[in-house]
Scaffold this motif. Structure first.
Motif, PDB file in Angstrom:
ATOM      1  N   VAL A   1       1.613   4.910   9.640  1.00 59.93           N
ATOM      2  CA  VAL A   1       2.858   4.732   9.462  1.00 59.93           C
ATOM      3  C   VAL A   1       3.867   5.636  10.634  1.00 59.93           C
ATOM      4  CG1 VAL A   1       4.881   5.749   7.973  1.00 59.93           C
ATOM      5  CG2 VAL A   1       2.703   4.964   6.730  1.00 59.93           C
ATOM      6  N   HIS A   2       4.468   4.538  11.265  1.00 57.93           N
ATOM      7  CA  HIS A   2       5.033   5.148  12.353  1.00 57.93           C
ATOM      8  C   HIS A   2       6.662   5.851  12.373  1.00 57.93           C
ATOM      9  CE1 HIS A   2       6.228   5.438  16.872  1.00 57.93           C
ATOM     10  NE2 HIS A   2       7.145   4.557  16.272  1.00 57.93           N
TER      11      HIS A   2
ATOM     12  N   GLN B   1       0.852  -1.192  -0.130  1.00 54.54           N
ATOM     13  CA  GLN B   1       0.109   0.112  -0.003  1.00 54.54           C
ATOM     14  C   GLN B   1       0.618   1.022  -0.078  1.00 54.54           C
ATOM     15  OE1 GLN B   1      -2.012  -1.209   3.556  1.00 54.54           O
ATOM     16  NE2 GLN B   1      -4.049  -1.435   2.501  1.00 54.54           N
ATOM     17  N   LEU B   2       1.967   1.279   0.636  1.00 50.74           N
ATOM     18  CA  LEU B   2       2.787   2.390   0.801  1.00 50.74           C
ATOM     19  C   LEU B   2       3.399   2.573  -0.280  1.00 50.74           C
ATOM     20  CD1 LEU B   2       3.837   4.666   2.620  1.00 50.74           C
ATOM     21  CD2 LEU B   2       5.540   3.058   3.654  1.00 50.74           C
ATOM     22  N   THR B   3       3.995   1.370  -1.177  1.00 48.59           N
ATOM     23  CA  THR B   3       4.495   1.409  -2.427  1.00 48.59           C
ATOM     24  C   THR B   3       3.558   2.307  -3.500  1.00 48.59           C
ATOM     25  OG1 THR B   3       5.727  -0.475  -2.030  1.00 48.59           O
ATOM     26  CG2 THR B   3       5.391   0.120  -4.380  1.00 48.59           C
ATOM     27  N   GLU B   4       2.277   1.972  -3.298  1.00 51.00           N
ATOM     28  CA  GLU B   4       1.201   2.397  -4.373  1.00 51.00           C
ATOM     29  C   GLU B   4       1.102   4.029  -4.038  1.00 51.00           C
ATOM     30  OE1 GLU B   4      -0.080   1.367  -6.940  1.00 51.00           O
ATOM     31  OE2 GLU B   4       0.977  -0.232  -6.428  1.00 51.00           O
ATOM     32  N   VAL B   5       1.197   4.485  -2.739  1.00 48.73           N
ATOM     33  CA  VAL B   5       1.154   5.796  -2.328  1.00 48.73           C
ATOM     34  C   VAL B   5       2.401   6.497  -3.203  1.00 48.73           C
ATOM     35  CG1 VAL B   5       1.060   7.571  -0.555  1.00 48.73           C
ATOM     36  CG2 VAL B   5      -0.199   5.423  -0.280  1.00 48.73           C
ATOM     37  N   LEU B   6       3.556   5.953  -2.946  1.00 52.39           N
ATOM     38  CA  LEU B   6       4.713   6.741  -3.350  1.00 52.39           C
ATOM     39  C   LEU B   6       4.857   6.631  -4.822  1.00 52.39           C
ATOM     40  CD1 LEU B   6       7.160   5.379  -0.511  1.00 52.39           C
ATOM     41  CD2 LEU B   6       6.596   7.778  -0.970  1.00 52.39           C
ATOM     42  N   LYS B   7       4.397   5.649  -5.425  1.00 51.63           N
ATOM     43  CA  LYS B   7       4.342   5.467  -6.951  1.00 51.63           C
ATOM     44  C   LYS B   7       3.360   6.624  -7.393  1.00 51.63           C
ATOM     45  CE  LYS B   7       6.264   0.951  -7.751  1.00 51.63           C
ATOM     46  NZ  LYS B   7       6.054  -0.241  -8.602  1.00 51.63           N
TER      47      LYS B   7
ATOM     48  N   SER C   1      10.061  -1.765   2.073  1.00 52.68           N
ATOM     49  CA  SER C   1      10.022  -2.808   2.845  1.00 52.68           C
ATOM     50  C   SER C   1       9.948  -2.561   4.299  1.00 52.68           C
ATOM     51  CB  SER C   1      11.445  -3.572   2.800  1.00 52.68           C
ATOM     52  OG  SER C   1      12.618  -2.791   3.384  1.00 52.68           O
ATOM     53  N   GLY C   2       9.226  -3.295   5.037  1.00 54.17           N
ATOM     54  CA  GLY C   2       9.014  -3.343   6.126  1.00 54.17           C
ATOM     55  C   GLY C   2       7.687  -3.640   6.695  1.00 54.17           C
ATOM     56  N   GLN C   3       7.267  -3.468   7.943  1.00 55.07           N
ATOM     57  CA  GLN C   3       5.939  -3.881   8.558  1.00 55.07           C
ATOM     58  C   GLN C   3       5.536  -3.125   9.720  1.00 55.07           C
ATOM     59  OE1 GLN C   3       5.979  -7.959   9.036  1.00 55.07           O
ATOM     60  NE2 GLN C   3       7.583  -7.986  10.447  1.00 55.07           N
ATOM     61  N   ALA C   4       4.399  -3.295  10.193  1.00 51.74           N
ATOM     62  CA  ALA C   4       3.891  -2.794  11.605  1.00 51.74           C
ATOM     63  C   ALA C   4       4.375  -1.299  11.747  1.00 51.74           C
ATOM     64  CB  ALA C   4       4.575  -3.538  12.691  1.00 51.74           C
TER      65      ALA C   4
END
Length: 83
Positions: free
Chosen positions: A62-63, A5-11, A22-25
């Motif tokens: 996103v923390h 989801q974060l990749t889509e926001v940035l793209k 990469s990452g989680q939580a």
């Protein structure tokens, strides 16, 4: 929020960029390679990346992020030296 989801926001924000997340939580490592960063200092580059993330940071989705924002030439050089 997950890395896809974060990749889509940035793209969406950086349509010409190579985006790797990469990452989680809520903790993510971001690599964004885009010539939009040409001539900008580190803080300016980070501001460009944070702009589309602000609502997700405010909501807690996103923390923490680690940002590598580079031009294509910077990434090419870094790749040659294994960075």
């Amino acid at each position: 929020m997950n890395s896809e989801q974060l990749t889509e926001v940035l793209k969406t924000a950086f349509p010409e960029a190579e985006v790797v997340v990469s990452g989680q939580a809520g903790k993510f490592d971001l690599r964004i390679v885009d010539d939009k960063f040409e001539g900008k200092r580190t803080v300016g580059r980070q501001q460009l990346v944070y702009a589309p993330l602000n609502e997700y940071i405010a909501s807690g989705a996103v923390h923490a992020v680690t940002i590598r924002a580079m031009t294509k030439e910077e990434w090419r050089k870094a790749s040659l030296f294994g960075a």
